[in-house]
Design a protein around this motif. Structure first.
Motif, PDB file in Angstrom:
ATOM      1  N   GLU A 173      -4.503   2.743  10.784  1.00  0.00           N
ATOM      2  CA  GLU A 173      -6.605   3.269  10.327  1.00  0.00           C
ATOM      3  C   GLU A 173      -6.845   4.596   9.334  1.00  0.00           C
ATOM      4  OE1 GLU A 173     -11.621   3.636  11.515  1.00  0.00           O
ATOM      5  OE2 GLU A 173      -9.862   2.279  12.797  1.00  0.00           O
TER       6      GLU A 173
ATOM      7  N   THR B  89      -1.769  -5.612   8.459  1.00  0.00           N
ATOM      8  CA  THR B  89      -1.007  -4.576   8.439  1.00  0.00           C
ATOM      9  C   THR B  89      -0.987  -4.448  10.011  1.00  0.00           C
ATOM     10  OG1 THR B  89      -2.209  -4.029   6.810  1.00  0.00           O
ATOM     11  CG2 THR B  89      -0.750  -2.487   7.539  1.00  0.00           C
TER      12      THR B  89
ATOM     13  N   ASN C 206     -11.595  -1.425   7.130  1.00  0.00           N
ATOM     14  CA  ASN C 206     -12.444  -2.082   6.574  1.00  0.00           C
ATOM     15  C   ASN C 206     -11.303  -2.978   5.304  1.00  0.00           C
ATOM     16  OD1 ASN C 206     -15.021  -1.886   7.386  1.00  0.00           O
ATOM     17  ND2 ASN C 206     -14.376   0.079   6.273  1.00  0.00           N
ATOM     18  N   ASN C 207      -9.852  -2.845   5.377  1.00  0.00           N
ATOM     19  CA  ASN C 207      -9.251  -3.147   4.741  1.00  0.00           C
ATOM     20  C   ASN C 207      -9.035  -4.684   4.829  1.00  0.00           C
ATOM     21  OD1 ASN C 207      -7.064  -4.095   3.506  1.00  0.00           O
ATOM     22  ND2 ASN C 207      -6.774  -2.110   2.066  1.00  0.00           N
TER      23      ASN C 207
ATOM     24  N   MET D 164       1.092  -1.077  -0.013  1.00  0.00           N
ATOM     25  CA  MET D 164       0.460  -0.172  -0.157  1.00  0.00           C
ATOM     26  C   MET D 164       0.659   0.936  -0.448  1.00  0.00           C
ATOM     27  SD  MET D 164      -2.667  -0.947   2.750  1.00  0.00           S
ATOM     28  CE  MET D 164      -3.430  -3.101   2.256  1.00  0.00           C
TER      29      MET D 164
ATOM     30  N   LYS E  20      -6.624  -6.385   4.595  1.00  0.00           N
ATOM     31  CA  LYS E  20      -5.487  -6.525   4.936  1.00  0.00           C
ATOM     32  C   LYS E  20      -5.286  -5.737   6.495  1.00  0.00           C
ATOM     33  CE  LYS E  20      -2.665  -7.845   1.279  1.00  0.00           C
ATOM     34  NZ  LYS E  20      -1.743  -7.159   0.170  1.00  0.00           N
ATOM     35  N   PHE E  21      -6.070  -5.284   7.174  1.00  0.00           N
ATOM     36  CA  PHE E  21      -6.039  -4.357   8.111  1.00  0.00           C
ATOM     37  C   PHE E  21      -5.319  -4.915   9.246  1.00  0.00           C
ATOM     38  CE2 PHE E  21      -7.144  -2.659  12.567  1.00  0.00           C
ATOM     39  CZ  PHE E  21      -6.745  -1.427  12.345  1.00  0.00           C
TER      40      PHE E  21
ATOM     41  N   MET F 181      -4.169   3.517   6.645  1.00  0.00           N
ATOM     42  CA  MET F 181      -4.899   2.772   5.120  1.00  0.00           C
ATOM     43  C   MET F 181      -5.749   2.854   4.035  1.00  0.00           C
ATOM     44  SD  MET F 181      -4.297  -1.117   7.428  1.00  0.00           S
ATOM     45  CE  MET F 181      -4.825  -2.072   5.558  1.00  0.00           C
ATOM     46  N   PRO F 182      -5.328   2.722   3.086  1.00  0.00           N
ATOM     47  CA  PRO F 182      -6.608   3.188   1.959  1.00  0.00           C
ATOM     48  C   PRO F 182      -8.460   1.867   2.557  1.00  0.00           C
ATOM     49  CG  PRO F 182      -4.604   2.342   1.038  1.00  0.00           C
ATOM     50  CD  PRO F 182      -4.547   1.832   1.931  1.00  0.00           C
ATOM     51  N   ASP F 183      -9.340   2.745   2.580  1.00  0.00           N
ATOM     52  CA  ASP F 183     -10.381   1.957   2.894  1.00  0.00           C
ATOM     53  C   ASP F 183      -9.942   1.544   5.088  1.00  0.00           C
ATOM     54  OD1 ASP F 183     -11.968   1.610   0.966  1.00  0.00           O
ATOM     55  OD2 ASP F 183     -11.284   0.084  -0.229  1.00  0.00           O
TER      56      ASP F 183
END
Length: 214
Positions: A56, A71, A64-65, A35, A67-68, A59-61
């Protein structure tokens, strides 16, 4: 001017300049996840509500990502190993804490940083002066909820009426308010004076030794 006997400090941006190490660990985790990475100035805006919220926001999204969680886990793994690579107390902090201790003041740290990292940093930098340090953990609400401050007062055996809260952000202003404590906002941290005023701050110091006049 009122003299306090108990001092409750925020950690990041107040006692320690942690920004570069936070940014490196954030970008390590983002790189692992494939990312986009962020500048140190970006990360400076993201901090204040704990490292989970930092990741949060980075990160993109966000949460809700898909990969959260991984990550976030990668960030914590990296940060606990590298949290002291460049982190250091702000100029004058160690001397001011030593002077407060000499005056028999009670001193605690309350942070939204995860518990293990908070303990590690406080033990390394402030073991001679900080009596209680509390970081994020599952059974206690994060700032700006008053829980960590009230727990620190309990562990110190201190009354709320004797205490003052010191921090660098809007989260800290609200934490002090929710805890029923006066707040002193520092001007060397992650937020500038205009931002702090907009978020309700009324008392400021530009150097740590000014605390000794309260």
């Amino acid at each position: 001017m009122k003299e306090y006997s108990t001092y409750i400090f925020d950690l990041d941006g107040t006692l320690l300049d942690t920004l570069n190490d936070l940014a490196v660990s954030t970008n390590y985790a983002l790189h692992w996840a494939g990312m986009p990475e962020h500048s140190v100035d970006d990360v400076k805006v993201f901090v204040g509500n704990g490292v989970k919220k930092l990741i949060e926001r980075a990160m993109p999204d966000g949460i809700n990502n898909p990969k959260f969680e991984m990550t976030y886990s990668k960030f914590k793994e990296h940060y606990i190993e590298h949290s002291m690579d460049t982190t250091k107390p702000y100029p004058g902090i160690l001397e001011t804490l030593a002077e407060l201790k000499k005056k028999n003041k009670k001193i605690a740290v309350v942070s939204n940083k995860f518990y293990d990292a908070t303990q590690k940093l406080c033990r390394h930098f402030f073991c001679d002066s900080v009596q209680v340090s509390i970081g994020e953990r599952e059974n206690i609400r994060k700032k700006p909820a008053p829980d960590t401050v009230l727990e620190a007062l309990r562990q110190l055996g201190a009354e709320r009426e004797t205490a003052v809260y010191i921090g660098d952000s809007d989260v800290d202003v609200n934490t002090a308010k929710n805890s029923g404590l006066p707040c002193i906002s520092v001007l060397w941290g992650f937020r500038d004076k205009n931002f702090l005023i907009e978020h309700g701050a009324t008392s400021f110091i530009s150097e740590p030794n000014q605390l000794l006049n309260y």
